[in-house]
Write a protein that holds these residues in place. Structure first.
Motif, PDB file in Angstrom:
ATOM      1  N   ALA A 402      84.294 -24.198 -30.845  1.00 32.60           N
ATOM      2  CA  ALA A 402      84.313 -25.659 -30.861  1.00 32.60           C
ATOM      3  C   ALA A 402      85.303 -26.284 -29.895  1.00 32.60           C
ATOM      4  CB  ALA A 402      84.541 -26.185 -32.290  1.00 32.60           C
ATOM      5  N   ASP A 428      81.756 -38.377 -23.716  1.00 34.74           N
ATOM      6  CA  ASP A 428      82.685 -38.970 -22.746  1.00 34.74           C
ATOM      7  C   ASP A 428      84.080 -38.343 -22.853  1.00 34.74           C
ATOM      8  OD1 ASP A 428      82.678 -40.366 -25.285  1.00 34.74           O
ATOM      9  OD2 ASP A 428      84.002 -41.865 -24.395  1.00 34.74           O
ATOM     10  N   GLY A 429      84.507 -38.021 -24.071  1.00 35.29           N
ATOM     11  CA  GLY A 429      85.825 -37.397 -24.227  1.00 35.29           C
ATOM     12  C   GLY A 429      85.868 -36.038 -23.536  1.00 35.29           C
ATOM     13  N   ALA A 430      84.856 -35.243 -23.731  1.00 34.44           N
ATOM     14  CA  ALA A 430      84.804 -33.917 -23.107  1.00 34.44           C
ATOM     15  C   ALA A 430      84.630 -34.050 -21.598  1.00 34.44           C
ATOM     16  CB  ALA A 430      83.660 -33.100 -23.700  1.00 34.44           C
ATOM     17  N   SER A 457      84.570 -43.146 -27.123  1.00 32.53           N
ATOM     18  CA  SER A 457      85.123 -42.774 -28.430  1.00 32.53           C
ATOM     19  C   SER A 457      85.178 -41.260 -28.601  1.00 32.53           C
ATOM     20  CB  SER A 457      84.186 -43.352 -29.504  1.00 32.53           C
ATOM     21  OG  SER A 457      84.481 -42.833 -30.766  1.00 32.53           O
ATOM     22  N   MET A 460      83.259 -37.929 -33.033  1.00 36.69           N
ATOM     23  CA  MET A 460      83.172 -36.908 -34.064  1.00 36.69           C
ATOM     24  C   MET A 460      84.434 -36.925 -34.938  1.00 36.69           C
ATOM     25  SD  MET A 460      82.087 -33.012 -33.624  1.00 36.69           S
ATOM     26  CE  MET A 460      82.396 -31.900 -34.987  1.00 36.69           C
TER      27      MET A 460
HETATM   28  C1  TPW Z   1      89.883 -28.714 -26.411  1.00 42.96           C
HETATM   29  C2  TPW Z   1      89.095 -31.820 -31.188  1.00 42.96           C
HETATM   30  C3  TPW Z   1      86.634 -32.298 -31.667  1.00 42.96           C
HETATM   31  S1  TPW Z   1      85.414 -33.422 -31.373  1.00 42.96           S
HETATM   32  C4  TPW Z   1      86.436 -34.449 -30.514  1.00 42.96           C
HETATM   33  C5  TPW Z   1      87.717 -33.921 -30.457  1.00 42.96           C
HETATM   34  C6  TPW Z   1      88.851 -34.592 -29.750  1.00 42.96           C
HETATM   35  C7  TPW Z   1      85.931 -35.728 -29.915  1.00 42.96           C
HETATM   36  C8  TPW Z   1      84.897 -35.480 -28.861  1.00 42.96           C
HETATM   37  O1  TPW Z   1      84.702 -36.646 -28.114  1.00 42.96           O
HETATM   38  P1  TPW Z   1      83.461 -36.770 -27.152  1.00 42.96           P
HETATM   39  O2  TPW Z   1      82.216 -36.597 -28.112  1.00 42.96           O
HETATM   40  O3  TPW Z   1      83.432 -35.667 -26.194  1.00 42.96           O
HETATM   41  O4  TPW Z   1      83.473 -38.138 -26.577  1.00 42.96           O
HETATM   42  P2  TPW Z   1      81.816 -37.511 -29.383  1.00 42.96           P
HETATM   43  O5  TPW Z   1      80.360 -37.340 -29.522  1.00 42.96           O
HETATM   44  O6  TPW Z   1      82.542 -36.957 -30.568  1.00 42.96           O
HETATM   45  O7  TPW Z   1      82.219 -38.912 -29.078  1.00 42.96           O
HETATM   46  N1  TPW Z   1      90.567 -30.507 -27.979  1.00 42.96           N
HETATM   47  C9  TPW Z   1      89.693 -29.521 -27.664  1.00 42.96           C
HETATM   48  N2  TPW Z   1      88.653 -29.240 -28.440  1.00 42.96           N
HETATM   49  C10 TPW Z   1      88.468 -29.941 -29.589  1.00 42.96           C
HETATM   50  N3  TPW Z   1      87.418 -29.605 -30.361  1.00 42.96           N
HETATM   51  C11 TPW Z   1      89.321 -30.994 -29.941  1.00 42.96           C
HETATM   52  C12 TPW Z   1      90.381 -31.235 -29.100  1.00 42.96           C
HETATM   53  C13 TPW Z   1      87.824 -32.662 -31.108  1.00 42.96           C
END
Ligand code: TPW
Ligand code: MG
Length: 541
Positions: A402, A428-430, A457, A460
């Motif tokens: 994850a 967008d975060g990833a 955002s 999750m």
């Molecule tokens: C390397 C913890 C799990 S899900 C998440 C975080 C910060 C938010 C994901 O945001 P994104 O997608 O990409 O915009 P969404 O659909 O939720 O809006 N650091 C790492 N891995 C994890 N899993 C985290 C923090 C986390």
């Protein structure tokens, strides 16, 4: 006699490596020179070492063989720690080759640049997240060490670590001799296969669940044949989504416990003979229902071991087990009625309404229906749960470890290894973490389609803890970054725009295509909403 650098590259190729990803540094420059000048394996440089690790991990997953990540010592290799830890967790055979100070330098008594605490700090850290290691500081021992370590990577389907001191690259060594496969006790294998078939025959509701090791050991076709011959319904785990995608007649769907389709959940949880092939017993695969599955009745093959009830068989590789099972049922007629037509995939209502995450799955299903499926690399976040609503196709994703930031670099690995143009799903975060790696596409002619789920955002996390404001992100307007990075961007807000942008992206080759899908904060896919509810309930029990 070859040089050690040459012998290592030849051995990597002989053990199945088809490409190398890396970022150079002075401690590894001599080895990079050999990689380039030998021309033995194609090699790709990326921008930041985490991407090198993720790309190699994804390439290994798509090929079902080892892949290679090369970095310089310390500052470079430490950047590989997280991807390699993830590859270990998810059983992906990434071969880490790290340059290192020369044997002579190590003895000189200086503090060496890139050194954290001591000369062996790095190798000690990698010992924890790889299944075998070698420091090639002795030309007499090096060929045997290389052969042992690469066999371990293949047989355990786990990462390994090779440290190459820079003054050893040009030293002549003997050829690396491939080792024979580790011995398997045929009597143990026969007894184990017999017991599994006996328990399946005695069960009223046998079910076969598959997870990633079936891909790692290249036995998907054989597992499908086994399921057909025994009339067993097959489900994948969450982590194993995408497995057996070439066999839609045997795969009923993906087990997601309380978050999944009721029919699949009942099938698994009511089974009195559950055969788990290569399944990771993780919370992400099972927590949503942990109470309900009776593991004492399950049969589990993972990590070269088979556990049945309260006993275990050691030294049983999954490929050997599947062969033994098939051999024992070769003359049985296949029971009728086992095969099923796959469930129809969701389709998009094309109108001017705002887009929800599940609409993205529907739009991709439509795209696949028109043009054929694409291999998918997904990141962590709602994009991965949305992927569960997409028709079963080859998928790599960090479903268990994850870790965010996997999707884009894994998609670049897929450009090399998946055998078709990949689709990348990323939040967008990833994308903020590793999206810039798309800038490497132009040099290599890669043209993935990238769908960014932009809800501004960490959505999750918001589902787990809605009261926290820190989950609000800014809107980075990713589609506008695509041009300067060598691609094309499209930003869409309505379902009609989404369908059109995907179609246009599909029709345009030669540049990466970034479709930035604007989503409302606070809205998730149906699958994620159910998953988090089930996960919370399990945690609170
Ligand atoms: C390397 C913890 C799990 S899900 C998440 C975080 C910060 C938010 C994901 O945001 P994104 O997608 O990409 O915009 P969404 O659909 O939720 O809006 N650091 C790492 N891995 C994890 N899993 C985290 C923090 C986390
Ligand atoms: Mg987001």
């Amino acid at each position: 006699m070859p040089t050690l650098g040459r012998a290592l590259i030849d051995a990597l190729k002989a053990h199945g490596a088809r490409e190398i990803f890396g970022i150079p540094g002075d401690f590894v420059l001599p080895f990079f020179k050999v990689i380039e000048e030998s021309g033995t394996l194609p090699f790709y440089t990326l921008s930041h070492e985490p991407a090198v690790g993720f790309a190699a991990d994804a390439a290994a997953r798509f090929h079902g063989t080892i892949s290679v990540a090369v970095a310089t010592w310390g500052a470079g290799a430490f950047n590989l720690v997280n991807p390699v830890a993830g590859a270990y967790a998810e059983r992906s055979p990434v071969v880490v080759v790290s340059g290192a100070p020369g044997v002579a330098e190590r003895a000189a008594g200086w503090q060496l640049h890139h050194m954290s605490r001591a000369v062996d700090t790095q190798s000690r850290i990698f010992r924890e997240i790889t299944c075998d290691q070698a420091i090639l500081d002795d030309p007499a021992r090096a060929p045997a060490d290389i052969a042992r370590v690469l066999r371990s990577a293949r047989e355990y389907s786990l990462p390994v670590y090779i440290e190459l001191p820079r003054d050893m690259v040009g030293v002549p060594v003997a050829d690396v001799k491939l080792l024979p496969p580790s011995p398997v006790d045929p009597a143990g294998l026969a007894e184990c296969a017999g017991e599994i078939l006996g328990r399946l025959a005695a069960a009223e509701r046998p079910v076969l669940m598959v997870d990633i090791e079936t891909r790692r050991y290249g036995v998907e076709d054989k597992v499908a044949a086994l399921a057909r011959a025994l009339g067993l319904p097959v489900v994948t785990t969450f982590m194993g989504r995408g497995l057996l995608s070439a066999h839609p007649d045997v795969v009923r769907g993906t087990y997601l416990g309380a978050a999944g389709e009721a029919g699949i959940t009942e099938l698994v949880e009511n089974s009195d003979g559950l055969l788990l092939l290569g399944v990771i017993l993780s919370d992400t695969n099972f927590a949503v229902s942990r109470r309900k599955i009776d593991m004492r009745r399950a049969m589990l093959a993972i990590n070269r071991e088979v556990r049945i009830g309260h006993h275990a068989y050691a030294h049983i590789p999954l490929d050997g087990l599947v062969d033994a099972l098939l051999a024992r049922i070769a003359d049985r007629p296949a029971p009728a009625g086992a095969a099923r037509a796959p469930r129809p995939a969701s389709t998009l209502t094309v109108d001017d309404a705002a887009i929800g995450p599940s609409d993205i799955a529907a739009a991709i299903n439509d795209l696949f229906a028109r043009h054929g499926p694409m291999p998918i690399a997904a990141d962590m976040g709602d994009c991965l749960f949305t992927a569960m609503e997409i028709a079963n196709t080859d998928l790599v994703a960090p479903g268990y470890y994850a870790g965010m930031g996997y999707g884009v670099p894994a998609g670049l690995g897929a450009c090399v290894a998946a055998g078709g143009r990949p689709l990348i799903l990323v939040g967008d975060g990833a994308f903020q973490m590793t999206g810039f790696e798309l800038g490497n596409c132009r040099r290599y002619g890669w043209d993935p389609i990238v769908v960014v789920f932009n809800n501004a955002s960490w959505e999750m996390l918001r589902v787990f803890q809605p009261e926290s404001g820190f989950n609000d992100l800014d809107d980075w307007r990713f589609s506008e970054l695509a041009g300067p990075l060598g691609g094309e961007g499209h930003r869409v807000r309505s379902r009609r725009e989404l369908a059109a942008a995907l179609e246009r992206a599909h029709a345009t080759r030669g540049k990466f295509q970034l479709v930035e899908v604007m989503l409302r904060r606070g809205e998730t896919s149906d699958t994620l909403a159910r998953f988090v509810a089930g996960f919370k309930a399990a945690r609170d029990r």
